[in-house]
Design a protein around this motif. Structure first.
Motif, PDB file in Angstrom:
ATOM      1  N   GLY A 157      32.169  52.521  47.164  1.00 20.50           N
ATOM      2  CA  GLY A 157      31.082  51.795  46.530  1.00 20.50           C
ATOM      3  C   GLY A 157      31.136  51.780  45.021  1.00 20.50           C
ATOM      4  N   LEU A 158      32.272  52.206  44.436  1.00 22.01           N
ATOM      5  CA  LEU A 158      32.421  52.203  42.988  1.00 22.01           C
ATOM      6  C   LEU A 158      32.940  50.846  42.519  1.00 22.01           C
ATOM      7  CD1 LEU A 158      34.096  55.689  42.437  1.00 22.01           C
ATOM      8  CD2 LEU A 158      31.689  55.068  42.081  1.00 22.01           C
ATOM      9  N   VAL A 159      32.341  50.326  41.470  1.00 21.88           N
ATOM     10  CA  VAL A 159      32.812  49.063  40.892  1.00 21.88           C
ATOM     11  C   VAL A 159      34.148  49.314  40.194  1.00 21.88           C
ATOM     12  CG1 VAL A 159      32.361  47.284  39.164  1.00 21.88           C
ATOM     13  CG2 VAL A 159      30.501  48.120  40.613  1.00 21.88           C
ATOM     14  N   VAL A 160      35.139  48.498  40.528  1.00 23.51           N
ATOM     15  CA  VAL A 160      36.478  48.681  39.954  1.00 23.51           C
ATOM     16  C   VAL A 160      36.906  47.527  39.063  1.00 23.51           C
ATOM     17  CG1 VAL A 160      37.246  50.162  41.849  1.00 23.51           C
ATOM     18  CG2 VAL A 160      37.604  47.679  42.005  1.00 23.51           C
ATOM     19  N   GLY A 161      36.236  46.388  39.164  1.00 19.08           N
ATOM     20  CA  GLY A 161      36.611  45.245  38.333  1.00 19.08           C
ATOM     21  C   GLY A 161      35.807  44.020  38.702  1.00 19.08           C
ATOM     22  N   PHE A 162      36.129  42.899  38.068  1.00 19.86           N
ATOM     23  CA  PHE A 162      35.411  41.657  38.362  1.00 19.86           C
ATOM     24  C   PHE A 162      36.280  40.471  37.976  1.00 19.86           C
ATOM     25  CE2 PHE A 162      34.336  42.681  33.992  1.00 19.86           C
ATOM     26  CZ  PHE A 162      34.295  41.464  33.331  1.00 19.86           C
ATOM     27  N   VAL A 163      35.933  39.307  38.521  1.00 17.83           N
ATOM     28  CA  VAL A 163      36.667  38.087  38.231  1.00 17.83           C
ATOM     29  C   VAL A 163      35.683  36.915  38.226  1.00 17.83           C
ATOM     30  CG1 VAL A 163      37.257  37.692  40.662  1.00 17.83           C
ATOM     31  CG2 VAL A 163      38.656  36.648  38.859  1.00 17.83           C
ATOM     32  N   LEU A 164      35.893  35.985  37.314  1.00 19.82           N
ATOM     33  CA  LEU A 164      35.062  34.789  37.233  1.00 19.82           C
ATOM     34  C   LEU A 164      35.881  33.601  37.720  1.00 19.82           C
ATOM     35  CD1 LEU A 164      33.416  35.193  33.684  1.00 19.82           C
ATOM     36  CD2 LEU A 164      32.910  36.410  35.818  1.00 19.82           C
ATOM     37  N   THR A 194      37.440  24.711  34.173  1.00 13.52           N
ATOM     38  CA  THR A 194      37.535  24.089  32.860  1.00 13.52           C
ATOM     39  C   THR A 194      36.924  22.693  33.011  1.00 13.52           C
ATOM     40  OG1 THR A 194      39.663  22.983  33.228  1.00 13.52           O
ATOM     41  CG2 THR A 194      39.724  25.299  32.522  1.00 13.52           C
ATOM     42  N   ALA A 195      37.072  21.869  32.003  1.00 14.73           N
ATOM     43  CA  ALA A 195      36.595  20.490  32.120  1.00 14.73           C
ATOM     44  C   ALA A 195      37.439  19.686  33.101  1.00 14.73           C
ATOM     45  CB  ALA A 195      36.607  19.818  30.752  1.00 14.73           C
ATOM     46  N   TYR A 196      38.612  20.241  33.480  1.00  9.30           N
ATOM     47  CA  TYR A 196      39.558  19.454  34.263  1.00  9.30           C
ATOM     48  C   TYR A 196      39.958  20.110  35.585  1.00  9.30           C
ATOM     49  CZ  TYR A 196      40.001  17.858  29.445  1.00  9.30           C
ATOM     50  OH  TYR A 196      39.724  17.429  28.174  1.00  9.30           O
ATOM     51  N   ASP A 197      39.994  21.424  35.658  1.00 10.71           N
ATOM     52  CA  ASP A 197      40.546  22.118  36.822  1.00 10.71           C
ATOM     53  C   ASP A 197      39.692  23.319  37.205  1.00 10.71           C
ATOM     54  OD1 ASP A 197      43.275  20.783  37.171  1.00 10.71           O
ATOM     55  OD2 ASP A 197      43.451  21.474  35.092  1.00 10.71           O
ATOM     56  N   ALA A 198      39.867  23.755  38.461  1.00 10.56           N
ATOM     57  CA  ALA A 198      39.371  25.075  38.846  1.00 10.56           C
ATOM     58  C   ALA A 198      40.132  26.124  38.038  1.00 10.56           C
ATOM     59  CB  ALA A 198      39.587  25.298  40.338  1.00 10.56           C
ATOM     60  N   ALA A 199      39.486  27.249  37.754  1.00 10.04           N
ATOM     61  CA  ALA A 199      40.100  28.202  36.826  1.00 10.04           C
ATOM     62  C   ALA A 199      39.747  29.644  37.160  1.00 10.04           C
ATOM     63  CB  ALA A 199      39.662  27.892  35.387  1.00 10.04           C
ATOM     64  N   ILE A 200      40.663  30.511  36.757  1.00 12.72           N
ATOM     65  CA  ILE A 200      40.373  31.945  36.662  1.00 12.72           C
ATOM     66  C   ILE A 200      40.030  32.163  35.190  1.00 12.72           C
ATOM     67  CG2 ILE A 200      41.219  34.278  37.048  1.00 12.72           C
ATOM     68  CD1 ILE A 200      41.318  32.593  39.582  1.00 12.72           C
ATOM     69  N   SER A 201      38.748  32.186  34.881  1.00 14.27           N
ATOM     70  CA  SER A 201      38.343  32.200  33.478  1.00 14.27           C
ATOM     71  C   SER A 201      38.331  33.597  32.875  1.00 14.27           C
ATOM     72  CB  SER A 201      36.962  31.564  33.317  1.00 14.27           C
ATOM     73  OG  SER A 201      37.027  30.187  33.599  1.00 14.27           O
ATOM     74  N   TYR A 202      38.077  34.603  33.693  1.00 15.75           N
ATOM     75  CA  TYR A 202      38.052  35.978  33.190  1.00 15.75           C
ATOM     76  C   TYR A 202      38.364  36.884  34.364  1.00 15.75           C
ATOM     77  CZ  TYR A 202      36.535  39.727  29.970  1.00 15.75           C
ATOM     78  OH  TYR A 202      36.495  40.804  29.123  1.00 15.75           O
ATOM     79  N   ILE A 203      39.228  37.847  34.133  1.00 14.96           N
ATOM     80  CA  ILE A 203      39.567  38.821  35.168  1.00 14.96           C
ATOM     81  C   ILE A 203      39.794  40.161  34.477  1.00 14.96           C
ATOM     82  CG2 ILE A 203      42.018  38.179  35.082  1.00 14.96           C
ATOM     83  CD1 ILE A 203      42.129  38.794  38.103  1.00 14.96           C
ATOM     84  N   ALA A 204      39.198  41.216  35.003  1.00 17.87           N
ATOM     85  CA  ALA A 204      39.299  42.505  34.324  1.00 17.87           C
ATOM     86  C   ALA A 204      39.132  43.649  35.310  1.00 17.87           C
ATOM     87  CB  ALA A 204      38.240  42.616  33.225  1.00 17.87           C
ATOM     88  N   VAL A 205      39.851  44.715  35.042  1.00 16.59           N
ATOM     89  CA  VAL A 205      39.763  45.951  35.817  1.00 16.59           C
ATOM     90  C   VAL A 205      39.195  47.034  34.901  1.00 16.59           C
ATOM     91  CG1 VAL A 205      41.053  47.682  37.130  1.00 16.59           C
ATOM     92  CG2 VAL A 205      41.749  45.264  37.209  1.00 16.59           C
ATOM     93  N   LEU A 206      38.231  47.817  35.403  1.00 19.26           N
ATOM     94  CA  LEU A 206      37.685  48.895  34.584  1.00 19.26           C
ATOM     95  C   LEU A 206      38.787  49.888  34.227  1.00 19.26           C
ATOM     96  CD1 LEU A 206      35.042  47.594  35.597  1.00 19.26           C
ATOM     97  CD2 LEU A 206      34.078  49.886  35.741  1.00 19.26           C
ATOM     98  N   PRO A 207      38.723  50.456  33.018  1.00 22.79           N
ATOM     99  CA  PRO A 207      39.831  51.284  32.518  1.00 22.79           C
ATOM    100  C   PRO A 207      40.315  52.363  33.484  1.00 22.79           C
ATOM    101  CG  PRO A 207      38.229  50.907  30.778  1.00 22.79           C
ATOM    102  CD  PRO A 207      37.636  50.331  32.025  1.00 22.79           C
ATOM    103  N   GLN A 208      39.394  53.044  34.140  1.00 22.33           N
ATOM    104  CA  GLN A 208      39.780  54.168  34.997  1.00 22.33           C
ATOM    105  C   GLN A 208      40.437  53.717  36.303  1.00 22.33           C
ATOM    106  OE1 GLN A 208      36.755  53.151  34.188  1.00 22.33           O
ATOM    107  NE2 GLN A 208      35.168  53.821  35.642  1.00 22.33           N
ATOM    108  N   HIS A 209      40.418  52.413  36.585  1.00 22.52           N
ATOM    109  CA  HIS A 209      40.999  51.912  37.833  1.00 22.52           C
ATOM    110  C   HIS A 209      42.234  51.049  37.603  1.00 22.52           C
ATOM    111  CE1 HIS A 209      37.609  53.464  40.127  1.00 22.52           C
ATOM    112  NE2 HIS A 209      36.787  52.899  39.250  1.00 22.52           N
TER     113      HIS A 209
END
Length: 310
Positions: free
Chosen positions: A228-235, A239-254
């Motif tokens: 149940g620990l949060v390890v990261g997230f993705v948005l 864009t104005a033209y395409d589907a996108a991975i706009s932000y993706i990040a993993v918490l430092p400890q993971h």
């Protein structure tokens, strides 16, 4: 001879669209300008001309969202003079004129070929633009890699040390997560913004920006491990033209556990379920771990992007 700079009213359209360039960089042709003028992504008040003795010698086209009060990027800058020093001066003058009119200094984006470093003409084209950018106050240059994924590629295999589950989160949670993932970030923009605004200021800036992007807010996903620990997230946005991975990040400890692969796969499933024909993303050229993650997920490099910003 004096060079003047001004916004281009609608009756200047033919002069504005008469420009072209043989430089091996991206530029906006007449068809695209007309198409995106209809959607108000390009506007007369965001399109500037440089003139000498009444003759246009340069243009700058800024782009913004359809309902935006100010443009977000300088997409196109062409100068039609032969002298290198004058080319830099005219380009810098156009940028400064726009900044004065908008009350802000948007970033300047120049797209180049994947192998542009091997092309002397491309190297020269980027060099004078960088000099103009610095002269105008855009002192930071970052090279980014643009990537794209298509459904035929298939979904990547997630490499984690345990199963992850994904859920949505509210703005307050994402504000906290944006701040937490600034620690040890390899992203040049994030590091520069943290140096200026601090982690929490950067998080507030990020949240405000990403909330303006097209796409569904429920496609911002938080990843939790088996405990149940949060390890990261993705948005997963657009864009104005395409589907996108706009932000993706993993918490430092993971980091280093392959969580990024699972995040990418989750976002691709979101876009795949929506029937998106293409998903794009970008990362800094120097961010090798993220570049390799995109490669593992089946993304291919489509272009490189030179970003000049204050």
């Amino acid at each position: 001879m004096t060079v003047t700079f001004r916004a281009s009213p609608p009756d200047d359209l033919e002069a504005l669209l008469a420009f072209s360039t043989s430089d091996p960089v991206s530029w906006i042709d007449a068809d695209r300008y007309r198409q995106e003028s209809v959607t108000r992504n390009y506007r007369p008040e965001w399109s500037f001309l440089a003139e000498r003795d009444g003759r246009p010698i340069g243009r700058a086209l800024w782009w913004g969202g359809s309902d935006a009060a100010k443009p977000s990027t300088l997409d196109d800058l062409i100068v039609d003079v032969s002298d290198d020093d004058e080319r830099v001066a005219v380009a810098a003058g156009l940028i400064r004129a726009g900044a004065e009119a908008f009350g802000t200094l948007p970033e300047w984006v120049v797209d180049v070929a994947v192998d542009w470093h091997d092309d002397p003409r491309a190297v020269a084209a980027v060099a004078w633009r960088e000099q103009a950018a610095r002269t105008a106050g855009l002192g930071r240059t970052t090279e980014r890699v643009s990537v794209a994924w298509e459904p035929g590629t298939g979904l990547p295999a997630a490499r984690t040390d345990g199963d992850l589950t994904f859920r949505t989160g509210d703005d307050a949670e994402f504000l906290d997560l944006f701040a937490r993932v600034t620690v040890g970030s390899l992203d040049a923009h994030t590091r520069a913004t943290v140096a200026e605004l601090g982690a929490h200021g950067t998080a507030a800036d990020d949240l405000e920006f990403y909330l303006t992007l097209p796409g569904r807010r429920q496609d911002w996903l938080v990843a939790e491990d088996a405990d149940g620990l949060v390890v990261g997230f993705v948005l997963a946005t657009r864009t104005a033209y395409d589907a996108a991975i706009s932000y993706i990040a993993v918490l430092p400890q993971h980091r280093g556990r392959g969580v990024v692969d699972a995040l990418l796969a989750a976002a691709l499933r979101v876009h795949g379920a929506a029937g998106e024909p293409r998903v794009v993303g970008t990362t800094d050229s120097e961010n090798v771990p993220m570049r390799r993650a995109f490669e593992r997920a089946g993304f291919t490099v489509t272009k490189r992007r030179i970003v000049f910003e204050a």
